[in-house]
Design an enzyme around this catalytic site. Sequence first.
Site, short mmCIF file in Angstrom:
data_model
loop_
_atom_site.label_atom_id
_atom_site.label_comp_id
_atom_site.label_asym_id
_atom_site.label_seq_id
_atom_site.Cartn_x
_atom_site.Cartn_y
_atom_site.Cartn_z
N ASP A 182 -6.67 5.49 -3.27
CA ASP A 182 -5.39 4.92 -3.70
C ASP A 182 -5.09 5.31 -5.15
O ASP A 182 -4.66 4.51 -5.94
CB ASP A 182 -5.43 3.39 -3.55
CG ASP A 182 -4.03 2.77 -3.70
OD1 ASP A 182 -3.04 3.51 -3.58
OD2 ASP A 182 -3.95 1.56 -3.95
N LYS A 185 -1.86 10.91 -5.90
CA LYS A 185 -1.67 11.35 -4.52
C LYS A 185 -2.00 12.83 -4.31
O LYS A 185 -2.41 13.22 -3.22
CB LYS A 185 -0.23 11.07 -4.06
CG LYS A 185 0.26 9.65 -4.34
CD LYS A 185 -0.69 8.58 -3.86
CE LYS A 185 -0.43 7.24 -4.55
NZ LYS A 185 -1.55 6.28 -4.37
N ASP A 210 -4.14 4.96 1.15
CA ASP A 210 -2.85 4.28 0.98
C ASP A 210 -1.77 5.29 0.57
O ASP A 210 -2.08 6.39 0.11
CB ASP A 210 -2.98 3.19 -0.10
CG ASP A 210 -1.75 2.29 -0.16
OD1 ASP A 210 -1.04 2.17 0.85
OD2 ASP A 210 -1.50 1.71 -1.24
N ASN A 211 -0.51 4.90 0.74
CA ASN A 211 0.64 5.68 0.25
C ASN A 211 0.71 7.10 0.78
O ASN A 211 1.16 8.01 0.08
CB ASN A 211 0.63 5.76 -1.29
CG ASN A 211 0.61 4.39 -1.96
OD1 ASN A 211 -0.39 4.02 -2.56
ND2 ASN A 211 1.68 3.64 -1.81
N GLU A 242 4.45 -1.38 -0.86
CA GLU A 242 4.10 -2.69 -1.38
C GLU A 242 5.28 -3.50 -1.92
O GLU A 242 6.15 -2.97 -2.58
CB GLU A 242 3.02 -2.58 -2.48
CG GLU A 242 3.22 -1.49 -3.51
CD GLU A 242 2.50 -0.20 -3.12
OE1 GLU A 242 2.50 0.17 -1.93
OE2 GLU A 242 1.95 0.45 -4.03
CA CA Z 1 -1.21 2.18 -3.55
#
Ligand code: CA
Length: 258
Positions: A182, A185, A210-211, A242
């Site tokens: 996380d 990226k 995540d993401n 989120e």
């Molecule tokens: Ca995140």
Amino acid sequence: MGGKGIGGVVRDRLPFLRWSWIRFAVGLPRFIRTGQIGDGREAAARAFVIAHSKVGDPDSVLAAFDDFARNHTMLVNVGDEKGLILDAAIGRAKPRLLLELGAYCGYSAVRAGRDMPDDAKLVSVEFNADNAEIARTVIAQAGLSDRVSVVVGSIGDGGGTVEQLRKEHGFGPGALDFLFIDHEKSVYLSDLRIIKEAGWLHPGSVVVADNVKVPGAPDYLRYMREQEGTSWRTVEHSTHVEYQSLLKDLVLESEYLG
Ligand code: CA
């Protein structure tokens, strides 16, 4: 939390019109570079969490974070909705050694520390030293300092952090049961490759990322889809970014097949 009136509508349905989201968008380049938005919200989150939670009570720490991020200033924590995906993955994997990439303010480290088995250990790697200090404070507040540590560094720093994990935290062949990604990226895939090369994974190790849709890690997503059924088996959890309900996100839960 359901809001009433125009303020409530903005908070629940149009959160991007809130100042803290606008300020977040303005601060995004800085965030990517430094790990902080630049308006002091990370330190403010720590102060809020310490003031609104009970020592030794991870649930109260997480509730204070969620309250702050939803009703005061948006934070890029995994958050309450996607947090349930993380909880379930940890519940299934029953890991003994966990690694997190990107502690930020410590939300997910507290969450994973709460969920993991009592004899498990979590190490969170965070490249911003101020964030690491904030995360340590909230981890201590949650009563998890003996099992959750924060290391300042990055997996892609040329070997220093990997070496520190080996020497000081027991990372070795087949030792890593659970990885939560996380952080930046653009390095999801390259960091996963470094961890794979280090030999820390074993068949059955679980990686949650995540993401993957927003902001997005397209090369990571492509890799996991290409490797499906050979090196990895992945569940793509469709969810939301989120602390709002409009933007869709993707969390990948991947089991290493060896
Ligand atoms: Ca995140």
